[in-house]
Design an enzyme around this catalytic site. Structure first.
Site, PDB file in Angstrom:
ATOM      1  N   GLU A  60      -7.982  54.201  19.651  1.00  0.00           N
ATOM      2  CA  GLU A  60      -8.257  55.638  19.650  1.00  0.00           C
ATOM      3  C   GLU A  60      -6.945  56.408  19.763  1.00  0.00           C
ATOM      4  OE1 GLU A  60     -11.164  58.839  21.954  1.00  0.00           O
ATOM      5  OE2 GLU A  60     -10.432  57.090  23.050  1.00  0.00           O
ATOM      6  N   LYS A  65     -16.283  61.442  16.534  1.00  0.00           N
ATOM      7  CA  LYS A  65     -16.809  61.101  17.857  1.00  0.00           C
ATOM      8  C   LYS A  65     -18.016  61.977  18.189  1.00  0.00           C
ATOM      9  CE  LYS A  65     -14.831  60.089  22.435  1.00  0.00           C
ATOM     10  NZ  LYS A  65     -13.544  60.188  23.186  1.00  0.00           N
ATOM     11  N   CYS A  70     -14.860  55.323  21.737  1.00  0.00           N
ATOM     12  CA  CYS A  70     -14.690  55.409  23.188  1.00  0.00           C
ATOM     13  C   CYS A  70     -15.972  55.797  23.932  1.00  0.00           C
ATOM     14  CB  CYS A  70     -13.547  56.374  23.511  1.00  0.00           C
ATOM     15  SG  CYS A  70     -12.839  56.154  25.168  1.00  0.00           S
TER      16      CYS A  70
END
Length: 276
Positions: free
Chosen positions: A43, A112, A153
């Site tokens: 990331e 995301k 994440c």
């Protein structure tokens, strides 16, 4: 193909974007030379992680970073999961993972979905939503080996996303991530093993290497977990390329031995997507 090699590039991210891009490409090529067929970056691989950095380092897609990833994927003939970068689009910023095929084609662009907004008193407060907007789509791509689902994440904390990916036929879930020194030791491995075990899939996480001098210190420990919930490969905190064999025959055997997919009570409950 019943088996293929997956490599995760865990490298030390610096404030100099060009250095990050050069380092990433060098390590990607090293992984490919050693037989990796799918390679994943961490990331925010091209910039420091932080709300003040996102606007400064943001790029369009296609842009400098993703064009370079496209080129190296084509040069190496690999599937490349490009970690994530701060993306600018129509005045908004996103935390975005671009995935490229062996011919350099952009296969999917995952923004995301779940923004990292947490407040653990006395330990860490972080609010991605101060600068970023959330994505609103699922990201799955096909390979000759298996179907792959992508999250970033904090997305890994949401079991529903992983289950939807598994329902779509994914056998490997890849999460570029950068857990911190509070949530990393407590939850990083636990969440990966849970998602793998719940859905009988392989789960892989690619983290930056740990930089104790950074404003946000990443936990590191990139990991690959089997559908049995077993950690098959795990890095330390330092820069490295982590690799493991993904065995789809082993996955099929586990699903046959413990057939939870056939045993779900869909007459009582279901997890489904609201948007395609």
């Amino acid at each position: 193909m019943a088996k293929f090699k997956l490599s995760l590039v865990q490298f030390l991210v610096s404030p100099v974007k060009s250095d990050n891009l050069n380092r990433a490409c060098k390590l990607i090529k090293e992984a490919a030379q050693k037989g990796a067929q799918i390679v994943a970056l961490p990331e925010c691989f091209n910039s420091p992680y932080g709300t003040t950095y996102f606007p400064e380092y943001a790029e369009k897609i296609p842009g400098e970073s993703t064009e370079l990833l496209s080129q190296v994927a084509k040069e190496c003939g690999i599937y490349l999961i490009g970690g994530s970068i701060p993306e600018e689009d129509c005045g908004k910023l996103y935390n975005t993972c671009a995935v490229f095929g062996p011919d350099g084609t952009l296969l999917v662009k995952h923004r995301k979905i779940h923004l990292f907004d947490i407040d653990v008193p006395g330990k860490i407060r972080f609010q991605e939503s101060e600068t970023l907007s959330p994505g609103d789509s699922f990201s799955v791509f096909d390979t000759p080996y298996c179907k792959v689902g992508v999250g970033i994440c904090y997305d890994i904390r949401f079991a529903e996303l992983a289950q939807i990916y598994a329902n779509k036929g994914c056998q490997l879930l890849v999460y570029p991530g950068a857990f911190n020194m509070t949530t990393g030791p407590a939850h990083w491995e636990l969440l990966q093993r849970a998602r793998a075990l719940d859905n009988q899939v392989y789960v892989a996480t690619a983290s930056p290497a740990r930089d104790e001098k950074a404003s946000y210190v990443a936990w590191g420990h990139s990991t690959i977990v089997s559908p049995w919930g077993e950690v098959v490969a795990k890095a330390g905190s330092e820069e490295t390329v982590l690799s493991a064999e993904i065995d789809l025959q082993y996955l099929a055997e586990i699903r046959e031995q413990i057939p939870i997919r056939r045993q779900r009570r869909r007459d009582l409950y279901n997890v489904e997507e609201k948007r395609n």
